[in-house]
Scaffold this motif. Structure first.
Motif, PDB file in Angstrom:
ATOM      1  N   THR A   8      -3.000  34.054  12.643  1.00 48.34           N
ATOM      2  CA  THR A   8      -3.623  33.556  11.422  1.00 48.34           C
ATOM      3  C   THR A   8      -2.928  34.046  10.154  1.00 48.34           C
ATOM      4  O   THR A   8      -3.131  33.473   9.092  1.00 48.34           O
ATOM      5  CB  THR A   8      -5.113  33.940  11.377  1.00 48.34           C
ATOM      6  OG1 THR A   8      -5.233  35.357  11.465  1.00 48.34           O
ATOM      7  CG2 THR A   8      -5.874  33.289  12.517  1.00 48.34           C
ATOM      8  N   LEU A  11      -0.966  31.271   8.472  1.00 48.70           N
ATOM      9  CA  LEU A  11      -1.646  30.132   7.888  1.00 48.70           C
ATOM     10  C   LEU A  11      -1.662  30.261   6.369  1.00 48.70           C
ATOM     11  O   LEU A  11      -1.932  31.324   5.827  1.00 48.70           O
ATOM     12  CB  LEU A  11      -3.083  30.034   8.405  1.00 48.70           C
ATOM     13  CG  LEU A  11      -3.240  29.816   9.907  1.00 48.70           C
ATOM     14  CD1 LEU A  11      -4.712  29.862  10.290  1.00 48.70           C
ATOM     15  CD2 LEU A  11      -2.612  28.523  10.337  1.00 48.70           C
ATOM     16  N   THR A  16     -10.552  24.406  -0.624  1.00 47.53           N
ATOM     17  CA  THR A  16     -11.442  23.376  -0.108  1.00 47.53           C
ATOM     18  C   THR A  16     -11.608  22.335  -1.204  1.00 47.53           C
ATOM     19  O   THR A  16     -11.845  22.666  -2.363  1.00 47.53           O
ATOM     20  CB  THR A  16     -12.814  23.981   0.255  1.00 47.53           C
ATOM     21  OG1 THR A  16     -12.615  24.946   1.292  1.00 47.53           O
ATOM     22  CG2 THR A  16     -13.791  22.930   0.708  1.00 47.53           C
ATOM     23  N   PRO A  26      -9.739  23.494   4.794  1.00 52.59           N
ATOM     24  CA  PRO A  26      -8.467  23.728   5.475  1.00 52.59           C
ATOM     25  C   PRO A  26      -8.710  24.013   6.952  1.00 52.59           C
ATOM     26  O   PRO A  26      -9.715  24.623   7.322  1.00 52.59           O
ATOM     27  CB  PRO A  26      -7.900  24.968   4.786  1.00 52.59           C
ATOM     28  CG  PRO A  26      -8.787  25.291   3.654  1.00 52.59           C
ATOM     29  CD  PRO A  26     -10.039  24.496   3.785  1.00 52.59           C
ATOM     30  N   LEU A  27      -7.815  23.535   7.788  1.00 50.65           N
ATOM     31  CA  LEU A  27      -7.919  23.837   9.207  1.00 50.65           C
ATOM     32  C   LEU A  27      -7.676  25.319   9.432  1.00 50.65           C
ATOM     33  O   LEU A  27      -6.843  25.930   8.772  1.00 50.65           O
ATOM     34  CB  LEU A  27      -6.906  23.024  10.011  1.00 50.65           C
ATOM     35  CG  LEU A  27      -7.144  21.533  10.054  1.00 50.65           C
ATOM     36  CD1 LEU A  27      -6.028  20.846  10.825  1.00 50.65           C
ATOM     37  CD2 LEU A  27      -8.488  21.215  10.671  1.00 50.65           C
ATOM     38  N   GLY A  28      -8.417  25.872  10.348  1.00 49.18           N
ATOM     39  CA  GLY A  28      -8.272  27.293  10.647  1.00 49.18           C
ATOM     40  C   GLY A  28      -8.603  27.555  12.100  1.00 49.18           C
ATOM     41  O   GLY A  28      -8.841  26.636  12.887  1.00 49.18           O
ATOM     42  N   HIS A  31     -11.341  25.748  14.025  1.00 52.26           N
ATOM     43  CA  HIS A  31     -11.158  24.341  14.382  1.00 52.26           C
ATOM     44  C   HIS A  31     -10.355  24.157  15.670  1.00 52.26           C
ATOM     45  O   HIS A  31     -10.301  23.058  16.209  1.00 52.26           O
ATOM     46  CB  HIS A  31     -10.434  23.610  13.246  1.00 52.26           C
ATOM     47  CG  HIS A  31     -11.197  23.626  11.968  1.00 52.26           C
ATOM     48  ND1 HIS A  31     -10.917  24.499  10.950  1.00 52.26           N
ATOM     49  CD2 HIS A  31     -12.251  22.887  11.553  1.00 52.26           C
ATOM     50  CE1 HIS A  31     -11.754  24.293   9.955  1.00 52.26           C
ATOM     51  NE2 HIS A  31     -12.576  23.330  10.297  1.00 52.26           N
ATOM     52  N   LEU A  32      -9.743  25.213  16.169  1.00 52.26           N
ATOM     53  CA  LEU A  32      -8.828  25.090  17.304  1.00 52.26           C
ATOM     54  C   LEU A  32      -9.535  24.633  18.578  1.00 52.26           C
ATOM     55  O   LEU A  32      -9.131  23.646  19.200  1.00 52.26           O
ATOM     56  CB  LEU A  32      -8.105  26.417  17.542  1.00 52.26           C
ATOM     57  CG  LEU A  32      -7.041  26.391  18.628  1.00 52.26           C
ATOM     58  CD1 LEU A  32      -5.951  25.382  18.311  1.00 52.26           C
ATOM     59  CD2 LEU A  32      -6.452  27.779  18.808  1.00 52.26           C
ATOM     60  N   THR A  35     -10.834  21.011  18.472  1.00 53.07           N
ATOM     61  CA  THR A  35      -9.703  20.082  18.465  1.00 53.07           C
ATOM     62  C   THR A  35      -9.104  19.950  19.854  1.00 53.07           C
ATOM     63  O   THR A  35      -8.850  18.842  20.336  1.00 53.07           O
ATOM     64  CB  THR A  35      -8.623  20.543  17.471  1.00 53.07           C
ATOM     65  OG1 THR A  35      -9.201  20.593  16.160  1.00 53.07           O
ATOM     66  CG2 THR A  35      -7.437  19.591  17.453  1.00 53.07           C
TER      67      THR A  35
END
Length: 57
Positions: A8, A11, A16, A26-28, A31-32, A35
């Motif tokens: 991380t 990243l 936002t 933002p994807l972080g 979200h993994l 997804t």
């Protein structure tokens, strides 16, 4: 399902974006897993046209 490790620290910080009808975050790391679950679902892949695996040309 084995979830890959994500560094991380690599990243980028992204704001936002918020409008009266929409909120884009933002994807972080949070979200993994959702997804990856979506990409493992054949019906999701069929409906989005996404290919689950790369194919040799």
């Amino acid at each position: 399902m084995t979830v890959p490790t994500v560094d991380t620290a690599k990243l980028a910080e992204v704001d936002t974006l918020v409008t009266p009808r929409l909120r884009l975050v933002p994807l972080g790391p949070a979200h993994l897993e959702p997804t990856l679950s979506g990409l493992a679902d054949p019906e999701t892949l069929r409906l989005t046209g996404t290919r689950g695996r790369s194919r040799a040309i």
